[in-house]
Write a protein that holds these residues in place. Structure first.
Motif, short mmCIF file in Angstrom:
data_model
loop_
_atom_site.label_atom_id
_atom_site.label_comp_id
_atom_site.label_asym_id
_atom_site.label_seq_id
_atom_site.Cartn_x
_atom_site.Cartn_y
_atom_site.Cartn_z
N TYR A 15 37.77 43.63 35.92
CA TYR A 15 37.43 43.86 34.51
C TYR A 15 38.06 45.17 34.04
CZ TYR A 15 34.15 44.29 30.51
OH TYR A 15 33.57 44.41 29.26
N ASP A 16 38.87 45.10 32.99
CA ASP A 16 39.71 46.22 32.60
C ASP A 16 38.96 47.51 32.26
OD1 ASP A 16 42.48 47.05 32.26
OD2 ASP A 16 41.98 47.27 30.13
N PRO A 17 37.75 47.47 31.66
CA PRO A 17 37.05 48.74 31.39
C PRO A 17 36.78 49.58 32.64
CG PRO A 17 36.14 47.02 30.02
CD PRO A 17 37.09 46.34 30.98
N PHE A 18 36.74 48.97 33.82
CA PHE A 18 36.61 49.76 35.04
C PHE A 18 37.74 50.78 35.12
CE2 PHE A 18 34.08 46.89 38.19
CZ PHE A 18 33.18 46.55 37.21
N GLY A 19 38.94 50.34 34.72
CA GLY A 19 40.10 51.21 34.77
C GLY A 19 40.21 52.13 33.58
N TYR A 20 40.04 51.59 32.36
CA TYR A 20 40.27 52.46 31.21
C TYR A 20 39.15 53.47 31.03
CZ TYR A 20 37.55 49.57 27.73
OH TYR A 20 36.59 48.90 27.02
N ALA A 21 37.95 53.20 31.54
CA ALA A 21 36.91 54.22 31.50
C ALA A 21 37.31 55.42 32.34
CB ALA A 21 35.58 53.65 32.00
N ALA A 22 38.00 55.17 33.45
CA ALA A 22 38.51 56.27 34.27
C ALA A 22 39.61 57.02 33.53
CB ALA A 22 39.03 55.73 35.60
N ARG A 23 40.57 56.30 32.99
CA ARG A 23 41.67 56.95 32.28
C ARG A 23 41.17 57.74 31.08
NH1 ARG A 23 43.81 51.81 33.47
NH2 ARG A 23 43.47 51.08 31.33
N ASN A 24 40.16 57.22 30.39
CA ASN A 24 39.60 57.94 29.24
C ASN A 24 39.01 59.29 29.62
OD1 ASN A 24 40.27 55.82 27.57
ND2 ASN A 24 38.20 55.00 27.40
N ASN A 25 38.67 59.44 30.90
CA ASN A 25 38.05 60.68 31.37
C ASN A 25 38.96 61.47 32.31
OD1 ASN A 25 35.04 60.81 30.44
ND2 ASN A 25 35.39 58.66 30.93
N GLY A 26 40.26 61.16 32.30
CA GLY A 26 41.20 61.92 33.11
C GLY A 26 41.04 61.71 34.60
#
Length: 409
Positions: free
Chosen positions: A141-152
């Motif tokens: 599920y993509d939010p697993f990844g973009y939540a990380a990227r959103n927080n550096g």
């Protein structure tokens, strides 16, 4: 407030009641994202009128009668002010986890949050610093990844093994990555989204053991565990007691009961130390009280919605049988065996086209909007995701269109 009646009167979803899933709700009334022509055409500009959306994980059925009755009672009462995490809400969650998943949960382990995806953001903020790492089994599920990227935060991908059947975990690779990459958090999807795979207790325990050994917080997203087409959902809360001290479980009724728009979810954290760290971060973001309508809906679903969920699951099983037959008629398509949820994952590599090419073709030519596997962090280039959460009549039309507009080299 303990004297207020949250029960929605005497309405309960009886095991003898007949539920109608053939007539879907009016999705224009709730401005449903997956049906919105502007949103769809922003993604696929040439999508024709009359398209059928099979992409976003949102079902078209009206909510369970017990939920609608409880919300109607609250609405007609006319007061929508601030609420709090009242005991009936926690007790409904504890009872649901025990009855449906065999998990023993204490009320103090439960904290209500505003949706699973925002919770993942807060969780990363609580346990990671910028440039730290999290590890994910991909595709996922993509939010697993973009939540990380959103927080550096950097993402370490642990590719799931695939041999043309269902996914499996490469434990040797996982251990090497935990040892050398030193992630702070492992976010594990169980059942797996998008693969629909139900992990065994042995597999979950093996992952948990590795996380404990290498000092990695084990976080398990179980939101897809309420709809089981076959087998049973094994909760990480069934792990041995010492492994519970390194565990956070994310859950909600949003997939099983289709309540995503109410932005209500919860975490279960057995460890007092870990719970305090997470609660401090939630307080920093003012996540202190539940949505008043969401809390009522969760309580109604968990206390009186089981018969409706069982009937829905049987309806979805029939939809999955329709899907198996339809995919068998598609040249170059291979359906991954799915035991959980309503979102089949299909390997289209044998068509000679990428998932993006297949999705663009089907949107423009067939008027069917599919989920593009490239949006699942990594490893989904040759997969599309379908959505069975609608009437059988709409499913039949979707499959007929897909069959008529096949894309092969």
């Amino acid at each position: 407030m303990s004297g207020f009646n949250y029960s929605g009167g005497s309405v309960a979803d009886s095991g003898h009641e007949s539920f109608d899933f053939d007539n879907i709700a009016n999705r224009a009334l709730d401005h449903c994202r997956k049906w919105d022509a502007g949103i769809v055409r922003g993604k696929y500009p040439d999508t024709p009128d009359g398209f059928i959306p099979m992409w976003i994980a949102d079902m078209d059925f009206a909510a369970a009668p017990c939920i609608r009755a409880a919300l109607r009672e609250l609405s007609e009462n006319g007061a929508y002010g601030y609420t709090y995490p009242y005991r009936e809400l926690a007790d409904s969650i504890v009872g649901w986890q025990a009855r449906r998943h065999g998990a023993e949960v204490r009320p103090e382990w439960v904290k209500n949050t505003y949706g699973t995806v925002p919770t993942i953001h807060y969780l990363y903020q609580a346990f990671c610093q910028p440039n730290d790492k999290v590890i994910l089994n991909t595709p996922v599920y993509d939010p697993f990844g973009y939540a990380a990227r959103n927080n550096g935060i950097r993402v370490v991908c642990n590719p799931l093994a695939y041999d043309g059947g269902e996914y499996s975990i490469d434990f040797d690779l996982l251990e090497r990555q935990l040892d050398t990459e030193h992630p702070r958090v492992m976010l594990f999807c169980s059942p797996h989204n998008p693969g629909g795979r139900t992990w065994t207790l042995t597999e979950i325990e093996q992952v948990a053991e590795l996380c404990e050994r290498y000092g990695v917080l084990f976080v398990v997203d179980e939101v897809h565990g309420d709809i089981m087409l076959s087998g049973v959902h094994v909760s990480a809360l069934s792990l041995p007691g010492r492994l519970l001290d390194n565990l956070i479980v994310l859950s909600s009724p949003n997939k099983g009961f289709n309540l995503g728009g109410l932005k209500t979810s919860y975490v279960i954290v057995p460890s007092r130390r870990i719970r305090d760290i997470l609660l401090h971060r939630l307080e920093m973001n003012s996540i202190t009280s539940p949505n008043v309508f969401g809390a009522v809906a969760v309580t109604a679903a968990y206390e009186r919605g089981e018969a409706w969920l069982d009937a829905l699951t049987e309806y979805l099983r029939e939809g999955y049988r329709m899907c198996e037959e339809a995919v068998a008629r598609m040249t170059g398509w291979r359906l991954m065996p799915m035991s959980a949820s309503y979102l089949p994952w299909v390997d289209v590599s044998a068509t000679g086209h990428t998932a993006t090419e297949v999705c663009e073709h089907m949107a423009h030519e067939a008027g069917v909007v599919l989920g593009d596997g490239t949006f699942y962090v990594e490893g989904g280039l040759s997969f599309v995701r379908l959505n069975l959460g609608t009437s059988h009549e709409i499913l039949a039309r979707s499959f007929e269109r897909l069959s008529r507009h096949q894309l092969v080299e």
